[in-house]
Design a protein around this motif. Sequence first.
Motif, PDB file in Angstrom:
ATOM      1  N   PRO A 137       3.675   4.518  -8.346  1.00 22.60           N
ATOM      2  CA  PRO A 137       3.934   5.221  -9.607  1.00 22.60           C
ATOM      3  C   PRO A 137       3.290   6.601  -9.658  1.00 22.60           C
ATOM      4  CG  PRO A 137       2.310   3.493  -9.934  1.00 22.60           C
ATOM      5  CD  PRO A 137       2.826   3.318  -8.546  1.00 22.60           C
ATOM      6  N   THR A 138       2.332   6.865  -8.769  1.00 23.13           N
ATOM      7  CA  THR A 138       1.666   8.168  -8.744  1.00 23.13           C
ATOM      8  C   THR A 138       2.401   9.161  -7.859  1.00 23.13           C
ATOM      9  OG1 THR A 138      -0.481   7.126  -9.123  1.00 23.13           O
ATOM     10  CG2 THR A 138      -0.487   9.369  -8.245  1.00 23.13           C
ATOM     11  N   ARG A 175       0.825  -1.204   0.000  1.00 20.77           N
ATOM     12  CA  ARG A 175       0.000   0.000   0.000  1.00 20.77           C
ATOM     13  C   ARG A 175       0.866   1.263   0.000  1.00 20.77           C
ATOM     14  NH1 ARG A 175      -5.090   0.152   1.732  1.00 20.77           N
ATOM     15  NH2 ARG A 175      -4.794  -1.695   3.043  1.00 20.77           N
ATOM     16  N   CYS A 176       0.434   2.230  -0.808  1.00 22.34           N
ATOM     17  CA  CYS A 176       1.101   3.525  -0.813  1.00 22.34           C
ATOM     18  C   CYS A 176       0.648   4.324   0.416  1.00 22.34           C
ATOM     19  CB  CYS A 176       0.772   4.295  -2.089  1.00 22.34           C
ATOM     20  SG  CYS A 176       1.342   6.009  -2.082  1.00 22.34           S
ATOM     21  N   LYS A 179      -3.366   3.579  -2.260  1.00 20.77           N
ATOM     22  CA  LYS A 179      -3.602   2.562  -3.281  1.00 20.77           C
ATOM     23  C   LYS A 179      -2.767   1.317  -3.003  1.00 20.77           C
ATOM     24  CE  LYS A 179      -4.982   5.591  -7.087  1.00 20.77           C
ATOM     25  NZ  LYS A 179      -4.680   6.055  -8.463  1.00 20.77           N
ATOM     26  N   VAL A 180      -3.353   0.157  -3.370  1.00 17.67           N
ATOM     27  CA  VAL A 180      -2.687  -1.131  -3.152  1.00 17.67           C
ATOM     28  C   VAL A 180      -2.293  -1.713  -4.507  1.00 17.67           C
ATOM     29  CG1 VAL A 180      -2.932  -3.485  -2.301  1.00 17.67           C
ATOM     30  CG2 VAL A 180      -3.924  -1.557  -1.014  1.00 17.67           C
ATOM     31  N   TYR A 181      -1.019  -2.057  -4.649  1.00 20.98           N
ATOM     32  CA  TYR A 181      -0.502  -2.576  -5.903  1.00 20.98           C
ATOM     33  C   TYR A 181      -0.122  -4.053  -5.756  1.00 20.98           C
ATOM     34  CZ  TYR A 181      -0.217   2.358  -7.055  1.00 20.98           C
ATOM     35  OH  TYR A 181      -0.528   3.673  -7.278  1.00 20.98           O
ATOM     36  N   VAL A 182      -0.509  -4.852  -6.761  1.00 25.72           N
ATOM     37  CA  VAL A 182      -0.188  -6.276  -6.786  1.00 25.72           C
ATOM     38  C   VAL A 182       0.088  -6.688  -8.232  1.00 25.72           C
ATOM     39  CG1 VAL A 182      -2.641  -6.923  -6.887  1.00 25.72           C
ATOM     40  CG2 VAL A 182      -0.930  -8.605  -6.158  1.00 25.72           C
TER      41      VAL A 182
END
Length: 327
Positions: free
Chosen positions: A221-222, A205-206, A211-214
């Motif tokens: 990236p933001t 998570r950021c 936001k959660v990236y998988v």
Amino acid sequence: MSAPVRVSFDYTRSTGPVLGRFLEGLRDRTVVAGRTSDGRVITPPLEYDPISHGATTELVRVADTGTVSSWTWCPEPVEGQPLDRPFAWALVTLDGATEPMLHALDVSSPADVHTGQRVRIRWAEERTGVITDIACFEPSDTPPAPGMPQPFETLTARDAVTASGPGESTPTVITPVALDYVYAASPEESAFFRGLAEGRILGQRCPACDKVYVPPRGACPTDGVPTAEEVELSQRGTVTTFCVVNVPFLGQQIKPPYVSAYILLDGADIALQHLILDIPADEIRMGMRVEAVWKPRDEWGTTIENISHFRPTDEPDADYDTYKHHL
């Protein structure tokens, strides 16, 4: 974590009248070159003249001896290369040719090769009409061959548009192409792969945008900030977009048609690509709810392939507004 990876495919092409004659010549221990409209003699012969742009029609024979015009050392040969020990890649201008051809030169060290060196072809014991009929080049003290090039064949207009002659099928060559490399995973990716070995799907998570990236990316990236917080994601999600695979290819393990889809796992902010099975391909739709199907535990490794595929659940389709920003 790291792992060896191979990307490979077989490249198939028709030889045509010009390269076909070149390959037939190799089978018979003869090197065929093509003469261009400006007088150059090139081997392998070009199918089309670079000056006139017309089909090559004049073929000549050149010698199997030549001179090294440039070279580079290959200290660690890989599978499929001409020799299984260190060797030199050399540009060799064969006697009678005006342009060099590239092939392996069998020498024991860089000290044994130099520009201007005389070499000759070492022919393969068994020849079938492929470029590997030239096993390699080897050093030679043979002087330049006199009287080269020699006429070999003049192709007619009919030859230029047919492969082997009227009524004959087009000869083809199959060339295996492969790229081997070692993939080194980042610390974040390594955690993701280790999670798969435990039957879990992990993301990060950021801390700025939440936001959660998988799979995890290490940084948002933001916002560009590290995504250090680990999040275990649901094994259910929503099909956002998909593609029906109808074309068969070499090594394919699933009979077409089947579906490759982007799946937005519950709690994630980026879709994951995987297969959708256990349902006819023409029944899959955007918004369909699916769940992960894992392989038997004794087949698990540390790859995404631990998840065999996704299959439909008995839930109603997701509302479009819940995934419209993830298409």
